[in-house]
Enzyme design. Sequence first.
Site, PDB file in Angstrom:
ATOM      1  N   ASP A  42       0.842  -1.299  -0.165  1.00 50.86           N
ATOM      2  CA  ASP A  42       0.059  -0.134  -0.052  1.00 50.86           C
ATOM      3  C   ASP A  42       0.813   1.491   0.030  1.00 50.86           C
ATOM      4  O   ASP A  42       1.837   1.365   0.711  1.00 50.86           O
ATOM      5  CB  ASP A  42      -0.957   0.123   1.242  1.00 50.86           C
ATOM      6  CG  ASP A  42      -1.863  -1.104   1.200  1.00 50.86           C
ATOM      7  OD1 ASP A  42      -2.347  -1.591   0.305  1.00 50.86           O
ATOM      8  OD2 ASP A  42      -2.270  -1.553   2.299  1.00 50.86           O
ATOM      9  N   ASP A  48       0.830   7.933   7.909  1.00 45.43           N
ATOM     10  CA  ASP A  48       1.126   6.735   8.130  1.00 45.43           C
ATOM     11  C   ASP A  48       2.432   6.570   8.815  1.00 45.43           C
ATOM     12  O   ASP A  48       2.526   5.973   9.859  1.00 45.43           O
ATOM     13  CB  ASP A  48       1.051   5.814   7.024  1.00 45.43           C
ATOM     14  CG  ASP A  48      -0.311   5.687   6.443  1.00 45.43           C
ATOM     15  OD1 ASP A  48      -1.137   5.476   7.198  1.00 45.43           O
ATOM     16  OD2 ASP A  48      -0.244   5.663   5.076  1.00 45.43           O
ATOM     17  N   GLU A  71       1.755  -2.151  10.938  1.00 45.11           N
ATOM     18  CA  GLU A  71       1.377  -2.542   9.527  1.00 45.11           C
ATOM     19  C   GLU A  71       2.249  -1.735   8.686  1.00 45.11           C
ATOM     20  O   GLU A  71       2.389  -2.171   7.530  1.00 45.11           O
ATOM     21  CB  GLU A  71      -0.284  -2.134   9.478  1.00 45.11           C
ATOM     22  CG  GLU A  71      -0.614  -2.285   7.953  1.00 45.11           C
ATOM     23  CD  GLU A  71      -2.157  -2.093   7.962  1.00 45.11           C
ATOM     24  OE1 GLU A  71      -2.424  -1.403   6.971  1.00 45.11           O
ATOM     25  OE2 GLU A  71      -2.878  -2.272   8.691  1.00 45.11           O
ATOM     26  N   GLU A  72       3.234  -0.654   9.113  1.00 42.90           N
ATOM     27  CA  GLU A  72       3.962   0.020   8.102  1.00 42.90           C
ATOM     28  C   GLU A  72       5.382  -0.420   8.252  1.00 42.90           C
ATOM     29  O   GLU A  72       6.321   0.225   7.757  1.00 42.90           O
ATOM     30  CB  GLU A  72       3.889   1.529   8.741  1.00 42.90           C
ATOM     31  CG  GLU A  72       2.400   2.059   8.801  1.00 42.90           C
ATOM     32  CD  GLU A  72       1.803   2.192   7.541  1.00 42.90           C
ATOM     33  OE1 GLU A  72       2.796   2.089   6.486  1.00 42.90           O
ATOM     34  OE2 GLU A  72       0.629   1.856   7.481  1.00 42.90           O
ATOM     35  N   ASP A  95      -2.019  -0.661  14.156  1.00 42.29           N
ATOM     36  CA  ASP A  95      -2.318  -0.253  12.906  1.00 42.29           C
ATOM     37  C   ASP A  95      -2.410   1.168  13.133  1.00 42.29           C
ATOM     38  O   ASP A  95      -3.484   1.789  13.614  1.00 42.29           O
ATOM     39  CB  ASP A  95      -3.717  -0.446  12.177  1.00 42.29           C
ATOM     40  CG  ASP A  95      -3.792   0.012  10.732  1.00 42.29           C
ATOM     41  OD1 ASP A  95      -3.239   0.746  10.380  1.00 42.29           O
ATOM     42  OD2 ASP A  95      -4.932  -0.527  10.148  1.00 42.29           O
ATOM     43  N   LEU A  97      -2.744   3.988  11.509  1.00 49.08           N
ATOM     44  CA  LEU A  97      -3.774   4.898  10.839  1.00 49.08           C
ATOM     45  C   LEU A  97      -4.772   4.062   9.999  1.00 49.08           C
ATOM     46  O   LEU A  97      -4.253   4.010   8.820  1.00 49.08           O
ATOM     47  CB  LEU A  97      -3.210   6.100  10.045  1.00 49.08           C
ATOM     48  CG  LEU A  97      -2.914   7.449  11.023  1.00 49.08           C
ATOM     49  CD1 LEU A  97      -2.345   8.385  10.072  1.00 49.08           C
ATOM     50  CD2 LEU A  97      -4.104   7.948  11.756  1.00 49.08           C
ATOM     51  N   ASP A  98      -5.651   3.493  10.414  1.00 47.57           N
ATOM     52  CA  ASP A  98      -6.551   2.612   9.461  1.00 47.57           C
ATOM     53  C   ASP A  98      -7.450   3.609   8.856  1.00 47.57           C
ATOM     54  O   ASP A  98      -7.813   4.585   9.390  1.00 47.57           O
ATOM     55  CB  ASP A  98      -7.161   1.976  10.676  1.00 47.57           C
ATOM     56  CG  ASP A  98      -8.404   1.175   9.758  1.00 47.57           C
ATOM     57  OD1 ASP A  98      -8.138   0.199   9.130  1.00 47.57           O
ATOM     58  OD2 ASP A  98      -9.656   1.479   9.989  1.00 47.57           O
ATOM     59  N   GLU A 239      -5.545  -5.731  12.386  1.00 43.24           N
ATOM     60  CA  GLU A 239      -7.039  -5.339  12.107  1.00 43.24           C
ATOM     61  C   GLU A 239      -7.904  -6.542  12.433  1.00 43.24           C
ATOM     62  O   GLU A 239      -8.769  -6.555  13.382  1.00 43.24           O
ATOM     63  CB  GLU A 239      -7.126  -4.892  10.841  1.00 43.24           C
ATOM     64  CG  GLU A 239      -6.515  -3.982  10.351  1.00 43.24           C
ATOM     65  CD  GLU A 239      -6.287  -3.631   8.828  1.00 43.24           C
ATOM     66  OE1 GLU A 239      -6.375  -2.512   8.410  1.00 43.24           O
ATOM     67  OE2 GLU A 239      -5.847  -4.689   8.149  1.00 43.24           O
TER      68      GLU A 239
END
Length: 291
Positions: A42, A48, A71-72, A95, A97-98, A239
């Site tokens: 992504d 983020d 996630e990053e 996560d 910034l979902d 998530e």
Amino acid sequence: MTVSDPVVESVVATIGRSATEIRQGLIGRRGAVEESENPTGDTQLEADVWADDLLGDRLASLEGVGQYASEERAEVVDCGGDPEADDGVYAVAVDPLDGSSNLESNNAMGTIFGVYDAALPARGERLVAAGYVLYGPITTLVIATEETVAEYELTGGERRLVERDLELPEDPVVYGFGGRVPDWPADFESYAREIERELKLRYGGAMIGDVNQVLTYGGIFGYPGLESRPEGKLRLQFEGNPIGYVVERAGGRSSNGDRSLLTVDPTEIHQRTPVHVGNGDLIERLEDALA
């Protein structure tokens, strides 16, 4: 109200105090980082990366946090201590910034976190707490533990209890399903057509906002496996597990289309999964439809 475990309380308090700063820090960070993607491909926004750096630095420095995963980031960060072997040492998956793609249109987004008593990747059954911050008109924090699910309003770095024992309403009202409709498998599309005749559509492009609608009004949120991506879009560790834990503790159910998300064996830290959460009878109907 505070969480009984001191390490978990430190994690929750740190995220709560950071939320106001994250929200304010989104201003001026709406652009993409040039030639930068997260580990699952992504596009990364400036926000983020900034939110991950902020939370990573603060959470990794807490006593009792042995691992930090985001996630990053491609790899799990070793913070000292082994969640698998040491009592009172936990792994935190975030996560940051979902729904960060909503920054461009200035819509809701959130921060999701899970606290595991096992080394990552781990089954959702090893969560001891999970929750999320929702950056809506009001900044709120929902935290689930083995004892309860509670909601707070966040302001000035402090949290004010709104509801101590949050439960999913018995009578469902809303639904939201992700993915392009032409990409839905036929069995999921048939189920979705039934649901859209029964419930009101609420879908905003950030999972956490849609899940919060379900917790508030009752209903179902789903991001299915797609024809082009059978493994789903959302990440199990960051998530699926945390949100599944929150909804199950609030009296609902979670599912990957076959069984509870919390019982899925992880194979790697960025593993994707279909995610469905909501009222138990709606999830049961979903699993029957997909069987």
